[in-house]
Write an enzyme that holds these catalytic residues in place. Structure first.
Site, PDB file in Angstrom:
ATOM      1  N   ASN A   9       0.834  -1.182   0.052  1.00  0.00           N
ATOM      2  CA  ASN A   9      -0.146   0.026  -0.055  1.00  0.00           C
ATOM      3  C   ASN A   9       0.735   1.321   0.061  1.00  0.00           C
ATOM      4  O   ASN A   9       1.875   1.154   0.345  1.00  0.00           O
ATOM      5  CB  ASN A   9      -0.859   0.064   1.288  1.00  0.00           C
ATOM      6  CG  ASN A   9      -2.020  -0.857   1.416  1.00  0.00           C
ATOM      7  OD1 ASN A   9      -2.284  -1.430   0.152  1.00  0.00           O
ATOM      8  ND2 ASN A   9      -2.459  -1.331   2.518  1.00  0.00           N
ATOM      9  N   GLY A  39       1.655  -6.817   4.102  1.00  0.00           N
ATOM     10  CA  GLY A  39       2.903  -7.713   3.525  1.00  0.00           C
ATOM     11  C   GLY A  39       4.114  -7.047   3.294  1.00  0.00           C
ATOM     12  O   GLY A  39       5.401  -7.226   3.705  1.00  0.00           O
ATOM     13  N   THR A 213      -0.298 -11.109  20.675  1.00  0.00           N
ATOM     14  CA  THR A 213       0.620  -9.713  21.107  1.00  0.00           C
ATOM     15  C   THR A 213      -0.539  -8.871  22.108  1.00  0.00           C
ATOM     16  O   THR A 213      -1.748  -8.810  21.686  1.00  0.00           O
ATOM     17  CB  THR A 213       0.932  -9.001  20.026  1.00  0.00           C
ATOM     18  OG1 THR A 213      -0.319  -8.838  19.024  1.00  0.00           O
ATOM     19  CG2 THR A 213       1.808  -9.751  19.187  1.00  0.00           C
ATOM     20  N   ASP A 245       3.434  -5.663  12.539  1.00  0.00           N
ATOM     21  CA  ASP A 245       4.086  -6.098  11.249  1.00  0.00           C
ATOM     22  C   ASP A 245       5.506  -6.203  11.514  1.00  0.00           C
ATOM     23  O   ASP A 245       6.247  -6.837  11.010  1.00  0.00           O
ATOM     24  CB  ASP A 245       3.949  -5.105  10.109  1.00  0.00           C
ATOM     25  CG  ASP A 245       2.540  -4.906   9.741  1.00  0.00           C
ATOM     26  OD1 ASP A 245       1.558  -5.799   9.848  1.00  0.00           O
ATOM     27  OD2 ASP A 245       2.079  -3.922   9.195  1.00  0.00           O
TER      28      ASP A 245
END
Length: 304
Positions: A9, A39, A213, A245
């Site tokens: 993105n 990603g 998490t 991420d």
């Protein structure tokens, strides 16, 4: 090799004093753009941790594509598996408040065209890193391909999508935040009076590892042979975008090197905390050298 199959993105980020309520307009104090997508973020985190990384995904034939991939190129990530799509490059609209909390709207664009046919040949020992910002049919096909190739699969369950509950057990490692795991617990009918007992039930049923998490409370991990808690690094967050991420990218890197699960989770947890110290997802991802000042003493992470 770490193979990341996921979204790419361009993030459009505005800073505000407080996040708006429905129908409310609030003034912004700053605006920046930065490469993003779960990603791409995870691929960059793995590369900054020191891994050799290949990225599989799609971008549009538009002005956003180059900006979305700029830091990936600078990190020498193999981008040969990124396809140009007739759809526009994916975008994320992000508001970040003075406490570092955020709200995000993601427009998938080209990410919605990533298909099972885009999957590369996988090899034994590869670590395959996946998320839920591409079609779930592609995620599921990737997990099955990883198992067939005897590669290691790591699935980050963000964003939550209840239909993914049917294939979570295909992943060797599942990484979920507390809200995602609680919702999957219901979908999977996991029994237990607390989160830890439900994680143990997940491992008992599926014989794979679940990592949850907890933001400022640290991380819980349940695996077939162990259950442990990793305490949080005490920080004053500036922006939590990209922390999860960063955790996943560093975790994949350490697993690819054969590190113990506890060591890999602890290091990923520190990297995620450091990512909260500056704004933006990709710009804030730390390099391996940035972690050298973090240490564990008396059961608590500290940063010098």
């Amino acid at each position: 090799m770490i193979v990341v199959i996921g979204s790419i993105n361009l993030d459009l980020i505005a800073s505000v004093d407080s996040l708006p309520s429905p129908g409310e307009t609030v003034p912004g104090s700053a605006f920046v753009t930065a490469g993003g997508g779960k990603g791409a973020n995870q691929a960059l985190a793995a590369a900054r941790a020191g891994a050799q990384v290949r990225m599989i995904g799609a971008v549009g034939n538009d002005g956003f594509a180059g900006d979305a991939m700029r830091l990936l190129k600078e990190a020498d990530i193999d981008l040969s598996g990124i396809r140009q799509s007739p759809q526009p490059t994916g975008t994320a609209l992000i508001l970040v408040d003075a406490r570092g909390e955020n709200i995000i709207t993601v427009v998938p664009g080209a990410n919605a065209t990533v298909a099972p046919d885009d999957l590369p040949d996988l090899r034994q020992g590869d670590v395959i890193l996946l998320q839920h910002e591409i079609p779930l049919s592609t995620v599921e096909a990737s997990l099955r391909a990883a198992r067939q190739a005897k590669a290691i699969s790591v699935l980050n369950t963000a964003p939550f999508r209840v239909e993914a509950a049917s294939f979570l057990s295909e992943a060797d490692y599942v990484v979920a935040n507390e809200t995602e795991f609680d919702r999957y617990s219901s979908a999977l009918q996991l029994s237990g009076n607390d989160r830890g007992s439900r994680m143990i039930e997940y491992v008992r049923k599926f014989r794979s590892t679940i990592i949850v998490t907890l933001g400022g409370e640290g991380v819980l991990c349940a695996a077939p042979e162990t259950f442990f808690e990793c305490p949080a690094l005490k920080i004053e967050p500036v922006d939590t975008v990209g922390a999860g991420d960063t955790f996943c990218g560093y975790l994949a890197h350490d697993l690819s090197l054969g590190a113990s699960l506890e060591d890999a989770v602890q290091r990923a947890n520190v990297a995620a905390a450091l990512a909260c110290l500056s704004r933006g997802a990709q710009p804030s991802i730390p390099y391996a050298k940035d972690l050298t000042g973090a240490s564990l003493a008396n059961g608590r992470w500290a940063f010098r």
